[in-house]
Design a protein around this motif. Structure first.
Motif, PDB file in Angstrom:
ATOM      1  N   CYS A 119       6.210 -11.560   1.466  1.00 19.81           N
ATOM      2  CA  CYS A 119       5.828 -10.320   0.798  1.00 19.81           C
ATOM      3  C   CYS A 119       7.076  -9.798   0.087  1.00 19.81           C
ATOM      4  O   CYS A 119       8.082  -9.521   0.735  1.00 19.81           O
ATOM      5  N   HIS A 173       1.065  -3.864   1.625  1.00 17.35           N
ATOM      6  CA  HIS A 173       2.006  -3.767   0.514  1.00 17.35           C
ATOM      7  C   HIS A 173       1.398  -4.445  -0.711  1.00 17.35           C
ATOM      8  O   HIS A 173       0.701  -5.447  -0.575  1.00 17.35           O
ATOM      9  N   GLN A 233      -1.143   2.950  -3.899  1.00 17.44           N
ATOM     10  CA  GLN A 233      -0.806   1.600  -4.356  1.00 17.44           C
ATOM     11  C   GLN A 233      -0.647   1.557  -5.881  1.00 17.44           C
ATOM     12  O   GLN A 233       0.243   0.903  -6.395  1.00 17.44           O
ATOM     13  N   ALA A 275       2.726   2.839  -6.739  1.00 21.86           N
ATOM     14  CA  ALA A 275       3.785   1.872  -6.452  1.00 21.86           C
ATOM     15  C   ALA A 275       3.860   0.808  -7.540  1.00 21.86           C
ATOM     16  O   ALA A 275       4.953   0.351  -7.890  1.00 21.86           O
ATOM     17  N   ALA A 326       7.374  -6.947  -1.401  1.00 19.42           N
ATOM     18  CA  ALA A 326       7.533  -5.508  -1.199  1.00 19.42           C
ATOM     19  C   ALA A 326       8.109  -5.176   0.176  1.00 19.42           C
ATOM     20  O   ALA A 326       8.933  -4.282   0.309  1.00 19.42           O
ATOM     21  N   GLY A 327       7.679  -5.904   1.211  1.00 15.90           N
ATOM     22  CA  GLY A 327       8.123  -5.605   2.564  1.00 15.90           C
ATOM     23  C   GLY A 327       9.102  -6.612   3.127  1.00 15.90           C
ATOM     24  O   GLY A 327       9.604  -6.443   4.224  1.00 15.90           O
TER      25      GLY A 327
END
Length: 67
Positions: free
Chosen positions: A38, A13, A59, A62, A40-41
């Motif tokens: 993290c 991520h 990536q 994102a 993102a996750g």
């Protein structure tokens, strides 16, 4: 101070964050990497700074929005 740095977790991520050399409040420094959350996750992971040239097309999409 370094702000708006691209950061990657161990699962791949990527997200924007602040990475201040020599200082950490919400992470544990482990050499060039840090143990932290993290964004993102939403999981605990080893984090590292990433150069923009290392990013995959997925990536980049994102982080910067799909072209």
């Amino acid at each position: 101070m370094v702000a708006d740095t691209i950061i990657a977790c161990g699962k791949g991520h990527v997200f924007w964050g602040s990475w201040v050399p020599g200082a950490s409040v919400t992470t544990i420094r482990l050499g060039p990497r840090r143990l932290g959350m993290c964004k993102a996750g939403r999981h605990l992971s080893l984090l590292r700074r990433v150069d923009e040239s290392e990013l995959t097309a997925e990536q980049r999409g994102a982080l910067f929005g799909a072209p």
